[in-house]
Write a protein that holds these residues in place. Structure first.
Motif, PDB file in Angstrom:
ATOM      1  N   LEU A 141       0.825  -1.198   0.000  1.00 62.09           N
ATOM      2  CA  LEU A 141       0.000   0.000   0.000  1.00 62.09           C
ATOM      3  C   LEU A 141       0.866   1.258   0.000  1.00 62.09           C
ATOM      4  O   LEU A 141       0.532   2.250  -0.639  1.00 62.09           O
ATOM      5  CB  LEU A 141      -0.936  -0.015   1.212  1.00 62.09           C
ATOM      6  CG  LEU A 141      -1.867   1.173   1.369  1.00 62.09           C
ATOM      7  CD1 LEU A 141      -2.822   1.243   0.183  1.00 62.09           C
ATOM      8  CD2 LEU A 141      -2.629   1.091   2.664  1.00 62.09           C
ATOM      9  N   TRP A 142       2.003   1.204   0.707  1.00 60.29           N
ATOM     10  CA  TRP A 142       2.886   2.363   0.768  1.00 60.29           C
ATOM     11  C   TRP A 142       3.400   2.749  -0.618  1.00 60.29           C
ATOM     12  O   TRP A 142       3.477   3.931  -0.949  1.00 60.29           O
ATOM     13  CB  TRP A 142       4.040   2.086   1.712  1.00 60.29           C
ATOM     14  CG  TRP A 142       5.017   3.213   1.741  1.00 60.29           C
ATOM     15  CD1 TRP A 142       6.285   3.200   1.252  1.00 60.29           C
ATOM     16  CD2 TRP A 142       4.801   4.525   2.248  1.00 60.29           C
ATOM     17  NE1 TRP A 142       6.877   4.418   1.426  1.00 60.29           N
ATOM     18  CE2 TRP A 142       5.976   5.266   2.048  1.00 60.29           C
ATOM     19  CE3 TRP A 142       3.729   5.164   2.858  1.00 60.29           C
ATOM     20  CZ2 TRP A 142       6.116   6.589   2.424  1.00 60.29           C
ATOM     21  CZ3 TRP A 142       3.869   6.485   3.231  1.00 60.29           C
ATOM     22  CH2 TRP A 142       5.044   7.176   3.020  1.00 60.29           C
ATOM     23  N   THR A 143       3.754   1.772  -1.436  1.00 62.93           N
ATOM     24  CA  THR A 143       4.254   2.046  -2.785  1.00 62.93           C
ATOM     25  C   THR A 143       3.170   2.692  -3.641  1.00 62.93           C
ATOM     26  O   THR A 143       3.431   3.645  -4.376  1.00 62.93           O
ATOM     27  CB  THR A 143       4.727   0.734  -3.453  1.00 62.93           C
ATOM     28  OG1 THR A 143       5.687   0.110  -2.612  1.00 62.93           O
ATOM     29  CG2 THR A 143       5.329   0.990  -4.807  1.00 62.93           C
ATOM     30  N   ILE A 144       1.959   2.175  -3.532  1.00 64.07           N
ATOM     31  CA  ILE A 144       0.835   2.722  -4.300  1.00 64.07           C
ATOM     32  C   ILE A 144       0.556   4.160  -3.885  1.00 64.07           C
ATOM     33  O   ILE A 144       0.403   5.053  -4.725  1.00 64.07           O
ATOM     34  CB  ILE A 144      -0.421   1.841  -4.128  1.00 64.07           C
ATOM     35  CG1 ILE A 144      -0.186   0.478  -4.753  1.00 64.07           C
ATOM     36  CG2 ILE A 144      -1.645   2.508  -4.731  1.00 64.07           C
ATOM     37  CD1 ILE A 144      -1.253  -0.548  -4.412  1.00 64.07           C
ATOM     38  N   LEU A 145       0.485   4.415  -2.587  1.00 60.86           N
ATOM     39  CA  LEU A 145       0.214   5.765  -2.089  1.00 60.86           C
ATOM     40  C   LEU A 145       1.347   6.738  -2.436  1.00 60.86           C
ATOM     41  O   LEU A 145       1.099   7.883  -2.808  1.00 60.86           O
ATOM     42  CB  LEU A 145      -0.012   5.748  -0.581  1.00 60.86           C
ATOM     43  CG  LEU A 145      -1.315   5.125  -0.103  1.00 60.86           C
ATOM     44  CD1 LEU A 145      -1.338   5.034   1.411  1.00 60.86           C
ATOM     45  CD2 LEU A 145      -2.498   5.914  -0.606  1.00 60.86           C
ATOM     46  N   ASN A 146       2.580   6.269  -2.329  1.00 53.68           N
ATOM     47  CA  ASN A 146       3.739   7.095  -2.634  1.00 53.68           C
ATOM     48  C   ASN A 146       3.742   7.514  -4.104  1.00 53.68           C
ATOM     49  O   ASN A 146       3.862   8.708  -4.414  1.00 53.68           O
ATOM     50  CB  ASN A 146       5.011   6.313  -2.294  1.00 53.68           C
ATOM     51  CG  ASN A 146       6.245   7.171  -2.295  1.00 53.68           C
ATOM     52  OD1 ASN A 146       6.180   8.362  -2.064  1.00 53.68           O
ATOM     53  ND2 ASN A 146       7.382   6.542  -2.553  1.00 53.68           N
ATOM     54  N   LYS A 147       3.585   6.568  -4.997  1.00 57.23           N
ATOM     55  CA  LYS A 147       3.570   6.878  -6.424  1.00 57.23           C
ATOM     56  C   LYS A 147       2.352   7.727  -6.787  1.00 57.23           C
ATOM     57  O   LYS A 147       2.452   8.646  -7.607  1.00 57.23           O
ATOM     58  CB  LYS A 147       3.577   5.596  -7.259  1.00 57.23           C
ATOM     59  CG  LYS A 147       4.917   4.913  -7.296  1.00 57.23           C
ATOM     60  CD  LYS A 147       4.873   3.709  -8.211  1.00 57.23           C
ATOM     61  CE  LYS A 147       6.228   3.066  -8.319  1.00 57.23           C
ATOM     62  NZ  LYS A 147       6.212   1.918  -9.239  1.00 57.23           N
ATOM     63  N   SER A 148       1.205   7.442  -6.201  1.00 61.38           N
ATOM     64  CA  SER A 148      -0.007   8.211  -6.495  1.00 61.38           C
ATOM     65  C   SER A 148       0.123   9.649  -6.033  1.00 61.38           C
ATOM     66  O   SER A 148      -0.247  10.578  -6.763  1.00 61.38           O
ATOM     67  CB  SER A 148      -1.220   7.572  -5.827  1.00 61.38           C
ATOM     68  OG  SER A 148      -1.458   6.304  -6.350  1.00 61.38           O
ATOM     69  N   PHE A 149       0.644   9.858  -4.843  1.00 59.69           N
ATOM     70  CA  PHE A 149       0.780  11.211  -4.305  1.00 59.69           C
ATOM     71  C   PHE A 149       1.725  12.051  -5.151  1.00 59.69           C
ATOM     72  O   PHE A 149       1.384  13.152  -5.596  1.00 59.69           O
ATOM     73  CB  PHE A 149       1.257  11.157  -2.851  1.00 59.69           C
ATOM     74  CG  PHE A 149       1.509  12.500  -2.255  1.00 59.69           C
ATOM     75  CD1 PHE A 149       0.455  13.320  -1.881  1.00 59.69           C
ATOM     76  CD2 PHE A 149       2.808  12.967  -2.076  1.00 59.69           C
ATOM     77  CE1 PHE A 149       0.684  14.575  -1.340  1.00 59.69           C
ATOM     78  CE2 PHE A 149       3.042  14.215  -1.545  1.00 59.69           C
ATOM     79  CZ  PHE A 149       1.983  15.028  -1.166  1.00 59.69           C
ATOM     80  N   PHE A 150       2.921  11.536  -5.393  1.00 55.99           N
ATOM     81  CA  PHE A 150       3.916  12.321  -6.127  1.00 55.99           C
ATOM     82  C   PHE A 150       3.553  12.467  -7.602  1.00 55.99           C
ATOM     83  O   PHE A 150       3.804  13.516  -8.200  1.00 55.99           O
ATOM     84  CB  PHE A 150       5.307  11.727  -5.947  1.00 55.99           C
ATOM     85  CG  PHE A 150       5.858  11.961  -4.571  1.00 55.99           C
ATOM     86  CD1 PHE A 150       6.160  13.244  -4.138  1.00 55.99           C
ATOM     87  CD2 PHE A 150       6.040  10.902  -3.695  1.00 55.99           C
ATOM     88  CE1 PHE A 150       6.645  13.470  -2.861  1.00 55.99           C
ATOM     89  CE2 PHE A 150       6.528  11.114  -2.426  1.00 55.99           C
ATOM     90  CZ  PHE A 150       6.832  12.405  -2.000  1.00 55.99           C
ATOM     91  N   SER A 151       2.939  11.462  -8.196  1.00 55.76           N
ATOM     92  CA  SER A 151       2.499  11.583  -9.583  1.00 55.76           C
ATOM     93  C   SER A 151       1.372  12.603  -9.707  1.00 55.76           C
ATOM     94  O   SER A 151       1.307  13.335 -10.697  1.00 55.76           O
ATOM     95  CB  SER A 151       2.031  10.230 -10.115  1.00 55.76           C
ATOM     96  OG  SER A 151       3.115   9.334 -10.186  1.00 55.76           O
ATOM     97  N   SER A 152       0.491  12.657  -8.723  1.00 55.60           N
ATOM     98  CA  SER A 152      -0.606  13.637  -8.746  1.00 55.60           C
ATOM     99  C   SER A 152      -0.074  15.056  -8.654  1.00 55.60           C
ATOM    100  O   SER A 152      -0.518  15.940  -9.394  1.00 55.60           O
ATOM    101  CB  SER A 152      -1.571  13.379  -7.600  1.00 55.60           C
ATOM    102  OG  SER A 152      -2.132  12.112  -7.701  1.00 55.60           O
ATOM    103  N   ILE A 153       0.869  15.286  -7.778  1.00 54.36           N
ATOM    104  CA  ILE A 153       1.458  16.614  -7.635  1.00 54.36           C
ATOM    105  C   ILE A 153       2.184  17.009  -8.924  1.00 54.36           C
ATOM    106  O   ILE A 153       1.992  18.117  -9.448  1.00 54.36           O
ATOM    107  CB  ILE A 153       2.438  16.658  -6.437  1.00 54.36           C
ATOM    108  CG1 ILE A 153       1.720  16.342  -5.135  1.00 54.36           C
ATOM    109  CG2 ILE A 153       3.158  18.000  -6.374  1.00 54.36           C
ATOM    110  CD1 ILE A 153       0.684  17.345  -4.729  1.00 54.36           C
TER     111      ILE A 153
END
Length: 173
Positions: A141-153
């Motif tokens: 879950l951490w990898t998914i959230l990390n990539k999603s957060f930074f990709s969104s920004i």
């Protein structure tokens, strides 16, 4: 919406898709922030567009990207989710008087604050669906959230930059 406007939006979506395929395919900042500039084409479609048409256009755009990225439906699923969530999100953040039907939800029409509150959650939802499908069974879950957060920004910054550089601005009195 008349046919001329629809064709101009489809040309914009095609152009953004080609930019995504040929220039941004291998762009990743530090392996976690990916650029999804093609989402701008879906985000700025007119507010009055019917959800079924919007979902169909988003699905086709995602399918074309999947062909070039070899991602087996991940872009199509995420783009379809984005188009579905867009109508719900527009209703949720609707002003008291409602929207002008001919308006497009762009930076120049609605302003910076509104556009950021409109686009960032939708781009984050797209990223969550995409990276969940990408990491299914292998990543946490951490990898998914990390990539999603930074990709969104990163995507939101690029979408705003593209609008500031290439879209015509409304004249303010």
């Amino acid at each position: 919406m008349n046919i001329r406007n629809l064709i101009s939006y489809l040309v914009l979506i095609l152009f953004l898709g080609l930019v995504q395929i040929f220039f941004l395919k291998n762009l990743a900042l530090f392996g976690v922030a990916f650029a999804f500039v093609h989402l701008l084409g879906i985000l700025i479609l007119p507010i009055s567009m019917r959800p079924v048409t919007l979902i169909f256009i988003a699905f086709l755009l995602g399918l074309v990207l999947d062909l070039f990225y070899e991602t087996i439906g991940m872009h199509a699923a995420a783009a379809t989710f984005l188009a579905f969530a867009r109508s719900l999100w527009l209703r949720a953040i609707s002003p008291t008087g409602g929207y002008v039907e001919t308006e497009e939800p762009s930076l120049s029409e609605m302003g910076f604050g509104w556009f950021l509150s409109y686009s960032l959650p939708l781009i984050f939802g797209y990223s969550m669906v995409f990276f969940t499908a990408d990491q299914w069974g292998t990543g946490g879950l951490w990898t998914i959230l990390n990539k999603s957060f930074f990709s969104s920004i990163f995507t939101c910054l690029l979408v705003i930059l593209v609008q500031l550089l290439f879209f015509k601005r409304r004249r303010r009195i």
